[in-house]
Design a protein around this motif. Structure first.
Motif, PDB file in Angstrom:
ATOM      1  N   PRO A   1      49.231  35.851  66.549  1.00 55.66           N
ATOM      2  CA  PRO A   1      48.707  34.704  67.307  1.00 55.66           C
ATOM      3  C   PRO A   1      47.356  34.188  66.844  1.00 55.66           C
ATOM      4  CG  PRO A   1      49.730  36.266  68.799  1.00 55.66           C
ATOM      5  CD  PRO A   1      49.708  36.924  67.443  1.00 55.66           C
ATOM      6  N   VAL A   2      46.426  35.074  66.490  1.00 57.89           N
ATOM      7  CA  VAL A   2      45.089  34.589  66.130  1.00 57.89           C
ATOM      8  C   VAL A   2      45.095  33.803  64.819  1.00 57.89           C
ATOM      9  CG1 VAL A   2      43.926  36.430  67.389  1.00 57.89           C
ATOM     10  CG2 VAL A   2      44.445  36.752  64.965  1.00 57.89           C
ATOM     11  N   ARG A   3      46.162  33.924  64.046  1.00 54.76           N
ATOM     12  CA  ARG A   3      46.276  33.141  62.811  1.00 54.76           C
ATOM     13  C   ARG A   3      46.945  31.784  63.062  1.00 54.76           C
ATOM     14  NH1 ARG A   3      47.857  37.560  58.101  1.00 54.76           N
ATOM     15  NH2 ARG A   3      47.160  39.428  59.221  1.00 54.76           N
ATOM     16  N   HIS A   4      47.411  31.575  64.287  1.00 54.78           N
ATOM     17  CA  HIS A   4      48.131  30.343  64.604  1.00 54.78           C
ATOM     18  C   HIS A   4      47.665  29.800  65.954  1.00 54.78           C
ATOM     19  CE1 HIS A   4      50.866  30.899  61.212  1.00 54.78           C
ATOM     20  NE2 HIS A   4      50.926  32.176  61.552  1.00 54.78           N
ATOM     21  N   LEU A   5      46.375  29.610  66.081  1.00 58.32           N
ATOM     22  CA  LEU A   5      45.813  29.186  67.359  1.00 58.32           C
ATOM     23  C   LEU A   5      46.394  27.848  67.827  1.00 58.32           C
ATOM     24  CD1 LEU A   5      42.084  30.154  66.775  1.00 58.32           C
ATOM     25  CD2 LEU A   5      43.685  31.267  68.342  1.00 58.32           C
ATOM     26  N   ASP A   6      46.713  26.968  66.893  1.00 52.36           N
ATOM     27  CA  ASP A   6      47.244  25.652  67.277  1.00 52.36           C
ATOM     28  C   ASP A   6      48.554  25.766  68.048  1.00 52.36           C
ATOM     29  OD1 ASP A   6      45.081  24.492  66.101  1.00 52.36           O
ATOM     30  OD2 ASP A   6      46.136  23.767  64.316  1.00 52.36           O
ATOM     31  N   HIS A   7      49.276  26.872  67.877  1.00 48.04           N
ATOM     32  CA  HIS A   7      50.528  27.052  68.594  1.00 48.04           C
ATOM     33  C   HIS A   7      50.302  27.260  70.092  1.00 48.04           C
ATOM     34  CE1 HIS A   7      52.808  28.574  64.744  1.00 48.04           C
ATOM     35  NE2 HIS A   7      52.284  27.370  64.606  1.00 48.04           N
TER      36      HIS A   7
ATOM     37  N   VAL B   1      39.326  27.620  73.358  1.00 47.94           N
ATOM     38  CA  VAL B   1      38.474  26.669  74.078  1.00 47.94           C
ATOM     39  C   VAL B   1      37.693  25.791  73.104  1.00 47.94           C
ATOM     40  CG1 VAL B   1      36.465  26.486  75.604  1.00 47.94           C
ATOM     41  CG2 VAL B   1      38.340  28.042  76.169  1.00 47.94           C
ATOM     42  N   ASP B   2      37.308  26.356  71.956  1.00 51.18           N
ATOM     43  CA  ASP B   2      36.623  25.556  70.934  1.00 51.18           C
ATOM     44  C   ASP B   2      37.494  24.395  70.468  1.00 51.18           C
ATOM     45  OD1 ASP B   2      34.357  27.106  71.021  1.00 51.18           O
ATOM     46  OD2 ASP B   2      34.861  28.303  69.260  1.00 51.18           O
ATOM     47  N   ARG B   3      38.812  24.598  70.475  1.00 54.88           N
ATOM     48  CA  ARG B   3      39.735  23.557  70.038  1.00 54.88           C
ATOM     49  C   ARG B   3      40.157  22.640  71.193  1.00 54.88           C
ATOM     50  NH1 ARG B   3      39.959  27.732  66.782  1.00 54.88           N
ATOM     51  NH2 ARG B   3      40.688  27.543  64.623  1.00 54.88           N
ATOM     52  N   ASP B   4      40.240  23.224  72.390  1.00 54.83           N
ATOM     53  CA  ASP B   4      40.688  22.454  73.551  1.00 54.83           C
ATOM     54  C   ASP B   4      40.064  23.075  74.806  1.00 54.83           C
ATOM     55  OD1 ASP B   4      41.951  21.075  75.554  1.00 54.83           O
ATOM     56  OD2 ASP B   4      43.930  21.962  75.208  1.00 54.83           O
TER      57      ASP B   4
END
Length: 260
Positions: free
Chosen positions: A182-188, A219-222
């Motif tokens: 999961p941490v390699r695919h945060l956008d998912h 949270v940094d992304r959204d």
């Protein structure tokens, strides 16, 4: 309550179906810890089914009815001793099999739509990874689990002073991590999926910081992701403590059953 046991593509599965099955009670996938089995998770499965949810589980590769080792504790210790080589494929294969099992369960129930997923320790790790690749998952409850397959700061289950040597991955194990960690695919995880972590304040095997770092990165992304990821740290509980704590398991069940 009806209990259906079957074998799906060589995967032993168990499905609990409440006597009264309502369309607004979503299917739940609930998974076990390393060295566990679907049978060992029957109490939590029953807890969910008694509240109206159909619940499915299965024995991951090398677990339960698929085990080749005679002692589950020895098996778990051997996996942890070569973590990246053995645990990453185990997490990956279980994640992929979860998709197949969910489809089978939906067909048996004659329903489609959102699904809930959760588990204890490794089972929660898988549920989090599954939410990143299967958009049917609406909510995840993970008890004593991590969104990072690297498991930064992972220490021995028996000696918190012992930082575990995770060893090296081979191309096979590295592929699973590259695709599903999961941490390699945060956008998912920027979609509308809720994740609740129940963690132990004294858990040095799966530190709470793993989940906290994951939440901050989302949270940094959204900024809205902060409302979708809930982290509860239970003071005084180590890894064994939090994964067997009835309050933590009840909170996980309540989170899953929260209406959309």
């Amino acid at each position: 309550m009806r209990v259906i046991e079957d074998v799906v593509d060589d995967i032993p599965v168990v499905l609990l179906i409440p006597e009264t099955l309502s369309a607004d009670r979503e299917l739940v996938l609930w998974l076990s810890h390393l060295g566990g089995s679907a049978e060992k998770e029957r109490p939590t499965m029953t807890r969910l089914a008694e509240r109206g949810h159909p619940v499915v589980s299965f024995d991951p590769p090398e677990h339960g009815r698929r085990a080749t080792a005679t002692d589950a504790r020895v098996f778990a210790a051997e996996v942890l001793a070569a973590f990246r080589l053995r645990m990453w494929p185990l997490l990956g294969r279980t994640t992929l099999e979860s998709m197949r099992v969910l489809t089978w369960a939906q067909h048996r129930l004659d329903r489609v739509g959102p699904v809930l997923a959760g588990g204890v320790s490794m089972g929660g790790d898988v549920a989090i990874a599954l939410a990143g690749v299967d958009n049917r998952i609406r909510r995840v409850a993970a008890v004593g689990s991590t969104p990072s397959w690297e498991r930064p700061g992972m220490r021995s289950l028996t000696d918190p002073a012992d930082l575990l040597d995770q060893g090296e991955a081979d191309p096979y194990s590295a592929w699973f991590a590259a695709q599903l960690d999961p941490v390699r695919h945060l956008d998912h995880y920027l979609r509308d999926v809720g994740i609740a972590f129940e963690l132990g304040g004294e858990d040095h095997h799966i530190p709470a910081g793993n989940a906290q770092d994951f939440r901050r990165a989302l949270v940094d992304r959204d900024p809205a992701a902060g409302d979708r990821v809930r982290i509860t740290v239970r003071d005084g509980l180590d890894h064994f403590g939090v994964t067997t704590d009835q309050d933590a398991l009840e909170a996980a069940a309540e989170w899953l059953m929260t209406p959309a």
